[in-house]
Design a protein around this motif. Sequence first.
Motif, PDB file in Angstrom:
ATOM      1  N   LYS A 199      -2.558  -2.022 -10.285  1.00  0.00           N
ATOM      2  CA  LYS A 199      -3.240  -1.608  -9.058  1.00  0.00           C
ATOM      3  C   LYS A 199      -4.574  -2.327  -8.964  1.00  0.00           C
ATOM      4  CE  LYS A 199      -2.857   2.746 -10.214  1.00  0.00           C
ATOM      5  NZ  LYS A 199      -2.942   4.223 -10.202  1.00  0.00           N
ATOM      6  N   LYS A 200      -4.977  -2.628  -7.744  1.00  0.00           N
ATOM      7  CA  LYS A 200      -6.231  -3.368  -7.562  1.00  0.00           C
ATOM      8  C   LYS A 200      -6.931  -2.911  -6.299  1.00  0.00           C
ATOM      9  CE  LYS A 200      -6.595  -7.567  -8.825  1.00  0.00           C
ATOM     10  NZ  LYS A 200      -6.479  -9.039  -9.006  1.00  0.00           N
ATOM     11  N   LYS A 201      -8.243  -2.650  -6.420  1.00  0.00           N
ATOM     12  CA  LYS A 201      -9.064  -2.362  -5.243  1.00  0.00           C
ATOM     13  C   LYS A 201      -9.402  -3.676  -4.548  1.00  0.00           C
ATOM     14  CE  LYS A 201      -9.777   2.124  -5.461  1.00  0.00           C
ATOM     15  NZ  LYS A 201      -9.387   3.018  -4.371  1.00  0.00           N
TER      16      LYS A 201
ATOM     17  N   THR B 258      -6.200   0.219  -1.886  1.00  0.00           N
ATOM     18  CA  THR B 258      -5.552   0.035  -3.182  1.00  0.00           C
ATOM     19  C   THR B 258      -4.275  -0.756  -2.975  1.00  0.00           C
ATOM     20  OG1 THR B 258      -6.422   2.131  -4.024  1.00  0.00           O
ATOM     21  CG2 THR B 258      -4.561   1.172  -5.203  1.00  0.00           C
TER      22      THR B 258
ATOM     23  N   ASN C  13       3.368  -2.469 -12.259  1.00  0.00           N
ATOM     24  CA  ASN C  13       2.588  -1.232 -12.112  1.00  0.00           C
ATOM     25  C   ASN C  13       1.080  -1.463 -12.108  1.00  0.00           C
ATOM     26  OD1 ASN C  13       4.890   0.466 -12.040  1.00  0.00           O
ATOM     27  ND2 ASN C  13       5.055   0.312 -14.274  1.00  0.00           N
TER      28      ASN C  13
ATOM     29  N   PHE D  19      -0.881  -2.202  -4.622  1.00  0.00           N
ATOM     30  CA  PHE D  19       0.042  -1.968  -5.728  1.00  0.00           C
ATOM     31  C   PHE D  19       0.805  -3.272  -5.972  1.00  0.00           C
ATOM     32  CE2 PHE D  19      -1.033   2.085  -4.028  1.00  0.00           C
ATOM     33  CZ  PHE D  19      -1.061   2.944  -5.120  1.00  0.00           C
TER      34      PHE D  19
ATOM     35  N   GLU E 274       0.862  -1.177   0.000  1.00  0.00           N
ATOM     36  CA  GLU E 274       0.000   0.000   0.000  1.00  0.00           C
ATOM     37  C   GLU E 274       0.897   1.224   0.000  1.00  0.00           C
ATOM     38  OE1 GLU E 274      -3.719  -0.694   2.664  1.00  0.00           O
ATOM     39  OE2 GLU E 274      -2.023  -1.653   3.674  1.00  0.00           O
TER      40      GLU E 274
END
Length: 368
Positions: free
Chosen positions: A91-93, A83, A89, A85, A59
């Motif tokens: 990103k994922k909720k 989020t 590169n 990381f 994070e």
Amino acid sequence: MTTSSLNPFFIKALESISSKILIADKDLKVIYLNKSAEDFLNTTLEESENQETSKIFTEKPKNDLELKELFENKGHLKRHITTLFLKNNLKKKASFLANFFETEKREKYIIFEFFNADKSALEAKRERRFKGDVITNAFSKVLAHEIKNPLSGIKGSAQLLLNKIEDPDSEEFLNIILRETNRITKIIDQISKKNFQLNQKFLNIHSVLEKIPAFVNSLDRSNISVERDYDPSIPLINADDNLLTQVFYNLARNSIEAIESAKKGTKLIIRTRIIYETFINKTFHKSACLIEINDNGPGIPEDLIDSIFFPLVSTKKITSGLGLAISRGIITQHNGEIDCVSDKKGTTFSIILPIEERSDLLKEEINA
């Protein structure tokens, strides 16, 4: 310890479930993740084994310190819609739960379980929130009407008496009555219309949050400690200092009352983070300020969690009165969101406030 040393039955069981599981050792190095976690974190066991967890997911700012504290307090860490990381590169909720685990041989681990940020669940939650706001608005208007009627009678009587008496001391008391009835009427109007008069300015959110420890001390709760976990990179936000203070006091008071009534729990944790590329009330923001007030109290019953922001909700574990309803109104008027997650291990109130892009520039100017 490596994957090869894990019990084969244990591995087979984890591979057969849909839960996304990652296991790290006391040095926060990955010793295992199942197929579901591989897909979720965009990696493989071969690539991840013996790598630090921060190389697999992280994070902003990094959460290494919080995770290492789990080995000290043998606790758990819960993230609700953050989020992550990832490599390349990406990103994922997501949400995740990190639990401390110790074997019979006193080997210590952290077991991570990851959860998708389910869009349908989020939409359902927004729908429940919308319905709750409708109920709250209707209730607030009825309540305002019922309170303002006797207030009008008090005010009218005071005005009549003021015209008939000549005693200066009595006039002073009647003027106090008139002034206070006007003030109460104004507050009721603000609550019923959710129209709080904001006196906004750019401020450091931590300077507002730093009032909470003194507030807790003023309640004479020496058995409850307040811990801070601040993100120093958060820029100034545009907000009303006094109204946000009222919100934070309401949340802290509710946590303390729940802890005291259930005689379970010893601490509050105040946490701040920057979150990126998020939606607040269906409006996209490049960045926002996340504020969490967490307690290790008894938690809120599952059947009440969606209604705690309604006026006068009360149980043995939470007595919000109008406090949480007012808090939601204040945060909404700041174009923010307030939410709550709870289980038997404690309760976390989360507030998200937008960060205006120019606040970064203002911070640089002030620090120059």
